[in-house]
Scaffold this motif. Structure first.
Motif, PDB file in Angstrom:
ATOM      1  N   THR A 142      40.613  34.763  41.898  1.00 56.36           N
ATOM      2  CA  THR A 142      40.430  34.984  43.297  1.00 56.36           C
ATOM      3  C   THR A 142      41.782  34.367  43.898  1.00 56.36           C
ATOM      4  O   THR A 142      41.814  34.358  45.098  1.00 56.36           O
ATOM      5  N   ASP A 143      43.000  34.059  43.105  1.00 61.09           N
ATOM      6  CA  ASP A 143      44.112  33.486  43.649  1.00 61.09           C
ATOM      7  C   ASP A 143      44.838  34.659  43.909  1.00 61.09           C
ATOM      8  O   ASP A 143      45.631  35.258  43.187  1.00 61.09           O
ATOM      9  N   GLY A 144      45.091  34.717  45.419  1.00 55.05           N
ATOM     10  CA  GLY A 144      45.915  35.826  46.091  1.00 55.05           C
ATOM     11  C   GLY A 144      45.395  37.237  46.003  1.00 55.05           C
ATOM     12  O   GLY A 144      44.999  37.923  46.890  1.00 55.05           O
ATOM     13  N   THR A 145      45.225  37.816  44.716  1.00 50.31           N
ATOM     14  CA  THR A 145      44.770  39.171  44.539  1.00 50.31           C
ATOM     15  C   THR A 145      43.485  38.846  43.676  1.00 50.31           C
ATOM     16  O   THR A 145      43.385  38.008  42.645  1.00 50.31           O
ATOM     17  N   TRP A 146      42.441  39.750  43.664  1.00 49.15           N
ATOM     18  CA  TRP A 146      41.239  39.864  42.512  1.00 49.15           C
ATOM     19  C   TRP A 146      41.773  40.449  41.203  1.00 49.15           C
ATOM     20  O   TRP A 146      42.386  41.936  41.316  1.00 49.15           O
ATOM     21  N   ALA A 147      41.991  39.599  40.287  1.00 52.93           N
ATOM     22  CA  ALA A 147      42.507  40.294  39.134  1.00 52.93           C
ATOM     23  C   ALA A 147      41.704  39.635  37.909  1.00 52.93           C
ATOM     24  O   ALA A 147      41.134  38.752  37.973  1.00 52.93           O
ATOM     25  N   TRP A 148      41.853  40.505  36.760  1.00 49.53           N
ATOM     26  CA  TRP A 148      41.032  39.785  35.632  1.00 49.53           C
ATOM     27  C   TRP A 148      41.828  39.119  34.768  1.00 49.53           C
ATOM     28  O   TRP A 148      43.042  39.631  34.296  1.00 49.53           O
ATOM     29  N   GLY A 149      41.389  38.091  34.078  1.00 47.70           N
ATOM     30  CA  GLY A 149      42.261  37.372  33.174  1.00 47.70           C
ATOM     31  C   GLY A 149      41.259  37.148  32.002  1.00 47.70           C
ATOM     32  O   GLY A 149      40.117  36.716  32.025  1.00 47.70           O
ATOM     33  N   SER A 150      41.643  36.941  30.624  1.00 48.30           N
ATOM     34  CA  SER A 150      40.861  36.914  29.417  1.00 48.30           C
ATOM     35  C   SER A 150      40.148  35.592  29.482  1.00 48.30           C
ATOM     36  O   SER A 150      41.293  34.371  29.741  1.00 48.30           O
ATOM     37  N   ALA A 151      39.293  35.080  29.237  1.00 43.07           N
ATOM     38  CA  ALA A 151      38.758  33.948  29.334  1.00 43.07           C
ATOM     39  C   ALA A 151      39.199  33.059  27.900  1.00 43.07           C
ATOM     40  O   ALA A 151      39.180  31.952  27.952  1.00 43.07           O
ATOM     41  N   ARG A 152      39.695  33.802  27.037  1.00 44.79           N
ATOM     42  CA  ARG A 152      40.414  33.053  25.718  1.00 44.79           C
ATOM     43  C   ARG A 152      41.344  32.257  26.160  1.00 44.79           C
ATOM     44  O   ARG A 152      41.650  31.451  25.548  1.00 44.79           O
ATOM     45  N   TYR A 153      42.325  32.614  27.346  1.00 41.94           N
ATOM     46  CA  TYR A 153      43.403  31.812  27.725  1.00 41.94           C
ATOM     47  C   TYR A 153      43.205  30.998  29.060  1.00 41.94           C
ATOM     48  O   TYR A 153      44.088  30.706  29.705  1.00 41.94           O
ATOM     49  N   ILE A 154      41.648  30.890  29.378  1.00 43.26           N
ATOM     50  CA  ILE A 154      41.607  30.042  30.487  1.00 43.26           C
ATOM     51  C   ILE A 154      40.313  28.950  29.993  1.00 43.26           C
ATOM     52  O   ILE A 154      39.394  29.203  29.650  1.00 43.26           O
ATOM     53  N   GLU A 155      40.886  27.863  30.378  1.00 42.73           N
ATOM     54  CA  GLU A 155      39.914  26.862  30.052  1.00 42.73           C
ATOM     55  C   GLU A 155      39.017  26.353  31.098  1.00 42.73           C
ATOM     56  O   GLU A 155      39.775  26.229  32.302  1.00 42.73           O
ATOM     57  N   ASN A 156      37.665  26.299  31.116  1.00 42.62           N
ATOM     58  CA  ASN A 156      36.846  25.729  32.145  1.00 42.62           C
ATOM     59  C   ASN A 156      37.025  24.360  32.511  1.00 42.62           C
ATOM     60  O   ASN A 156      37.158  23.668  31.687  1.00 42.62           O
ATOM     61  N   ILE A 157      37.246  24.164  33.891  1.00 42.50           N
ATOM     62  CA  ILE A 157      37.138  22.947  34.528  1.00 42.50           C
ATOM     63  C   ILE A 157      35.669  22.623  35.404  1.00 42.50           C
ATOM     64  O   ILE A 157      35.589  23.280  36.286  1.00 42.50           O
ATOM     65  N   GLY A 158      34.745  22.074  34.696  1.00 47.27           N
ATOM     66  CA  GLY A 158      33.477  21.998  35.130  1.00 47.27           C
ATOM     67  C   GLY A 158      32.666  23.069  34.587  1.00 47.27           C
ATOM     68  O   GLY A 158      32.733  23.450  33.578  1.00 47.27           O
ATOM     69  N   ALA A 159      31.560  23.432  35.397  1.00 48.43           N
ATOM     70  CA  ALA A 159      30.646  24.540  34.894  1.00 48.43           C
ATOM     71  C   ALA A 159      31.465  25.898  34.745  1.00 48.43           C
ATOM     72  O   ALA A 159      32.363  26.217  35.454  1.00 48.43           O
ATOM     73  N   ALA A 160      30.652  26.637  33.722  1.00 50.46           N
ATOM     74  CA  ALA A 160      31.002  27.951  33.450  1.00 50.46           C
ATOM     75  C   ALA A 160      30.884  28.950  34.563  1.00 50.46           C
ATOM     76  O   ALA A 160      29.867  28.608  35.077  1.00 50.46           O
ATOM     77  N   PRO A 161      31.512  29.824  34.841  1.00 51.33           N
ATOM     78  CA  PRO A 161      31.250  30.797  36.060  1.00 51.33           C
ATOM     79  C   PRO A 161      29.947  31.529  35.631  1.00 51.33           C
ATOM     80  O   PRO A 161      29.508  31.698  34.280  1.00 51.33           O
ATOM     81  N   ARG A 162      29.496  32.011  36.843  1.00 55.72           N
ATOM     82  CA  ARG A 162      28.261  33.000  36.638  1.00 55.72           C
ATOM     83  C   ARG A 162      28.622  34.386  36.272  1.00 55.72           C
ATOM     84  O   ARG A 162      29.996  34.587  36.259  1.00 55.72           O
ATOM     85  N   TYR A 163      27.736  34.977  35.728  1.00 56.37           N
ATOM     86  CA  TYR A 163      28.162  36.517  35.514  1.00 56.37           C
ATOM     87  C   TYR A 163      28.255  37.425  36.897  1.00 56.37           C
ATOM     88  O   TYR A 163      27.601  37.090  37.790  1.00 56.37           O
ATOM     89  N   CYS A 164      28.983  38.401  36.935  1.00 55.85           N
ATOM     90  CA  CYS A 164      29.244  39.181  37.980  1.00 55.85           C
ATOM     91  C   CYS A 164      28.074  40.377  38.046  1.00 55.85           C
ATOM     92  O   CYS A 164      27.415  40.219  37.234  1.00 55.85           O
TER      93      CYS A 164
END
Length: 164
Positions: A142-164
């Protein structure tokens, strides 16, 4: 005038009393609204059952007071309850040199932006999509534009996100 078309003496008195009560309630309305400590008259209004078809002046005042109290309480509750903040999830980009953001959770979808390595991003939710190096999860950012990023390249900080 015929005797049948003239209102009876009791009916005229009743209309005068009701009109006076309505005027008194209307005049007292600003004072009731300004009262900082509203009292609950709903129990009194519920127990007061007039014997005739017309309400007495005190019953009208109690009913009006109960309505005003209920409105004041509703307004106080709406102001007292702050909106619960929506849960936001965060992640850190671990793709070098940057992570490509896409318009759908697929590898073949259009690239709409990119995020540099080490940037902390806000994640709205996760879903399944194309498999990227053994990981089929995608995060909606949700930074600026709503866009999708692969979770393979994003490390969670805290709890894992909920499902859409």
């Amino acid at each position: 005038m015929s005797p049948l078309s003239r209102p009876s003496r009791f009916r005229r008195i009743g209309l005068c009393v009701a009109t006076g009560a309505l005027a008194a309630v209307t005049a007292a309305a600003p004072a009731l609204a300004a009262d900082p400590s509203p009292t609950d008259h709903r129990d009194q209004a519920a127990t007061a059952a007039p014997a005739s078809d017309e309400l007495s002046a005190s019953a009208l005042q109690r009913e009006h007071g109960a309505r005003q109290d209920a409105q004041a309480q509703n307004q106080a509750q709406n102001q007292a309850k702050p909106q619960a903040p929506k849960r936001t999830y965060k992640g850190r980009v671990i793709a070098k040199p940057n992570l490509l953001l896409r318009d759908r959770p697929t590898r073949s979808s259009k690239v709409v932006g990119s995020v540099k390595y080490g940037t902390v991003v806000n994640i709205f939710c996760k879903t399944t999509g194309d498999n990227v190096d053994g990981n089929n999860r995608w995060y909606l950012l949700t930074d600026g534009t709503w866009a999708w990023g692969s979770a393979r390249y994003i490390e969670n900080i805290g709890a894992a996100p909920r499902y859409c």
